[in-house]
Design an enzyme around this catalytic site. Structure first.
Site, mmCIF file in Angstrom:
data_model
loop_
_atom_site.group_PDB
_atom_site.id
_atom_site.type_symbol
_atom_site.label_atom_id
_atom_site.label_comp_id
_atom_site.label_asym_id
_atom_site.label_seq_id
_atom_site.Cartn_x
_atom_site.Cartn_y
_atom_site.Cartn_z
ATOM 1 N N ARG A 48 11.557 14.809 5.401
ATOM 2 C CA ARG A 48 10.220 14.346 5.452
ATOM 3 C C ARG A 48 9.195 15.774 5.426
ATOM 4 O O ARG A 48 8.074 15.621 5.284
ATOM 5 C CB ARG A 48 9.894 13.489 6.920
ATOM 6 C CG ARG A 48 8.472 13.118 7.058
ATOM 7 C CD ARG A 48 8.129 12.349 7.952
ATOM 8 N NE ARG A 48 8.995 12.444 9.291
ATOM 9 C CZ ARG A 48 8.455 13.578 10.015
ATOM 10 N NH1 ARG A 48 7.324 14.335 9.908
ATOM 11 N NH2 ARG A 48 9.302 13.711 11.216
ATOM 12 N N TYR A 102 -7.290 2.954 -11.579
ATOM 13 C CA TYR A 102 -6.231 2.304 -11.225
ATOM 14 C C TYR A 102 -6.468 1.209 -10.002
ATOM 15 O O TYR A 102 -6.939 1.849 -9.096
ATOM 16 C CB TYR A 102 -5.087 3.234 -10.982
ATOM 17 C CG TYR A 102 -3.730 2.380 -10.605
ATOM 18 C CD1 TYR A 102 -3.149 1.888 -11.610
ATOM 19 C CD2 TYR A 102 -3.395 2.475 -9.333
ATOM 20 C CE1 TYR A 102 -1.986 1.142 -11.246
ATOM 21 C CE2 TYR A 102 -2.210 1.826 -9.018
ATOM 22 C CZ TYR A 102 -1.527 0.833 -9.798
ATOM 23 O OH TYR A 102 -0.316 0.349 -9.478
ATOM 24 N N ASP A 174 -5.815 11.636 -11.937
ATOM 25 C CA ASP A 174 -4.830 10.886 -12.267
ATOM 26 C C ASP A 174 -4.330 11.036 -13.656
ATOM 27 O O ASP A 174 -4.850 10.497 -14.464
ATOM 28 C CB ASP A 174 -5.101 9.295 -11.759
ATOM 29 C CG ASP A 174 -3.790 8.516 -11.933
ATOM 30 O OD1 ASP A 174 -2.812 8.760 -12.502
ATOM 31 O OD2 ASP A 174 -3.602 7.515 -11.100
ATOM 32 N N LYS A 199 5.809 6.025 -13.643
ATOM 33 C CA LYS A 199 5.689 5.749 -15.188
ATOM 34 C C LYS A 199 6.436 6.639 -15.962
ATOM 35 O O LYS A 199 7.570 6.671 -16.006
ATOM 36 C CB LYS A 199 4.138 5.648 -15.322
ATOM 37 C CG LYS A 199 3.283 5.040 -14.387
ATOM 38 C CD LYS A 199 3.689 3.497 -14.037
ATOM 39 C CE LYS A 199 3.231 2.795 -13.223
ATOM 40 N NZ LYS A 199 1.614 2.928 -12.601
HETATM 41 C C1 LIG Z 1 1.069 2.768 -11.394
HETATM 42 C C2 LIG Z 1 -0.051 4.028 -11.298
HETATM 43 C C3 LIG Z 1 -0.476 4.371 -9.978
HETATM 44 C C4 LIG Z 1 0.142 4.034 -8.716
HETATM 45 O O1 LIG Z 1 1.657 4.612 -8.747
HETATM 46 P P1 LIG Z 1 2.774 3.787 -7.873
HETATM 47 O O2 LIG Z 1 3.837 4.585 -8.176
HETATM 48 O O3 LIG Z 1 2.755 2.413 -8.488
HETATM 49 O O4 LIG Z 1 2.346 3.819 -6.543
HETATM 50 C C5 LIG Z 1 -1.391 5.116 -9.967
HETATM 51 N N1 LIG Z 1 -2.225 5.436 -10.928
HETATM 52 C C6 LIG Z 1 -2.013 5.061 -12.222
HETATM 53 C C7 LIG Z 1 -2.793 5.484 -13.342
HETATM 54 C C8 LIG Z 1 -1.040 4.003 -12.238
HETATM 55 O O5 LIG Z 1 -0.452 3.670 -13.596
#
Ligand SMILES: *Cc1c(COP(=O)(O)O)cnc(C)c1O
Length: 388
Positions: A48, A102, A174, A199
């Site tokens: 953690r 998102y 992001d 992703k």
């Molecule tokens: C999927 C996604 C997230 C969230 O990620 P998780 O791994 O599902 O928590 C955040 N931003 C974007 C652009 C995403 O495609």
């Protein structure tokens, strides 16, 4: 720079590997221990605390790819985003966030922030003036997403970074859609870069994870919050993520190349009325994308002409999977109106330009002619079905 500056594929394959001194194996061993010695050690390790060997070493690969000093690996993209926000925002602070965000991030802000007394403003658009207009004296963070989901709009990284610097506040991005292979926001002055590693970093639709990369100082500040909230990733999955990331540049470059070809194919197709892809000359921010991205990414969206039902079209696909999420080696398509934006009313969707005909396409590594064939046959069969 030295003549032997490491290339992307070398970084992906080797940076952050743990040498197997005991058996001389070629890959990083996996350390699942939750209990480490406390006496006479330089680091007190505990999962953690984000400092098991696998976590610590994989963070080096992520930092190298995003041109930062340090990084942290989280149990999900949302853990990365929420911990990052909570590290820089406290009661009475304000954050400016891009309107096309998102869905999960948007929900987190709308559903949770009032409990912490944190104020927020969603911009009206993605121009720098929209961000300026949303600023308040108590604004502490600007958060952007570029390319955005699902319309692939491009926000000016340097302009946003400059705006944040001029106000002495933090800029965050992001960077999930671009991946570090196609975009390095740190080079334009953005302070903190996060990814849903679920992703492209994972890339095989089998890992849930997130990352944050920045200076050591910012990462320490996030770590201080994160160790309390407990969002670290299990070492088993950290190890899988390391394996996946060895091919990150190979995969993303292949997917990006495919996406560019498919965007052109769709743009010229008589049964397609609109294509959204920053690599197309017709994209309004094509020049900006060219300036700030290494490649235009492997996500695109398109609309079929009126009269061809998008849902029926998806059902006719044989190779491309109609499925949620994105960025795997396999191509997928979905309807934002039925998934990410299903909770909005038709009016709200129209206001942000997301029609019921909009199809989001996450382009995989398949041979491009097979993808074209699948789209073509699905269009023909949808048309035949409609007229039968
Ligand atoms: C999927 C996604 C997230 C969230 O990620 P998780 O791994 O599902 O928590 C955040 N931003 C974007 C652009 C995403 O495609």
């Amino acid at each position: 720079m030295s003549k032997n500056k490491l290339g992307l594929n070398t970084i992906c394959a080797h940076i952050g590997e743990i040498k197997d001194e005991q058996f001389k194996g070629a890959i990083s061993p996996i350390y699942l221990s939750t209990s480490y010695a406390f006496d006479n050690v330089d680091v007190k390790r505990y999962p953690r605390y984000f400092n098991t060997p696998n976590q610590e070493y994989l963070a080096k690969k992520i930092a190298a790819l995003e041109h930062t000093e340090a990084a942290l690996i989280f149990a999900s993209g949302m853990a990365a985003i929420s911990h990052m926000f909570l590290a820089f925002l406290k009661q009475g602070d304000h954050i400016v966030v891009q309107n096309t965000l998102y869905g999960g991030t948007s929900n987190f802000i709308r559903e949770e922030f009032h409990k912490y007394g944190i104020e927020y403003t969603f911009t009206n658009g993605y121009a720098v003036s929209d961000f300026e207009a949303a600023m308040q004296p108590n604004t502490k963070v600007i958060h952007i997403e570029t390319p955005s989901n699902p319309l692939l709009t491009i926000t000016d990284l340097k302009a946003i970074a400059d705006l944040a610097k001029s106000k002495d506040i933090i800029s965050t991005i992001d960077n999930t859609f671009a991946s570090p292979i196609n975009q390095n926001p740190i080079d334009f002055g953005i302070d903190i870069v996060m990814h849903s590693a679920t992703k492209y970093l994972g890339g095989h639709s089998d890992i849930l994870a997130g990352t944050v990369a920045s200076t050591q100082e910012h990462i320490d500040r996030i770590w201080n919050v994160s160790k309390n909230l407990g969002g670290s990733l299990s070492d088993m999955t950290v190890w899988m993520l390391e394996r996946s990331m060895k091919t990150l540049a190979l995969r993303v470059k292949a997917q990006t190349k495919n996406a560019r070809k498919l965007a052109k194919f769709l743009e010229q197709h008589n049964d397609v009325s609109k294509v959204y892809y920053p690599g197309l000359k017709s994209h309004p921010e094509h020049q900006l994308a060219k300036r700030q991205m290494h490649g235009f990414g492997a996500m695109l969206s398109f609309e079929l002409i009126e009269g061809i039902d998008a849902m029926r079209f998806l059902k006719q696909l044989n190779l491309i999977k109609p499925s949620m999420s994105l960025a795997g080696v396999e191509s997928t398509m979905l309807l934002p109106s039925e998934t990410s934006h299903a909770l909005l009313s038709q009016e709200q969707r129209d206001a942000v330009g997301i029609s019921n005909r909009l199809i989001r396409f996450s382009v995989g590594i398949e041979t491009v002619k097979n993808l074209k064939y699948d789209i073509e046959q699905a269009i023909i069969n949808t048309k035949t079905e409609s007229f039968a």
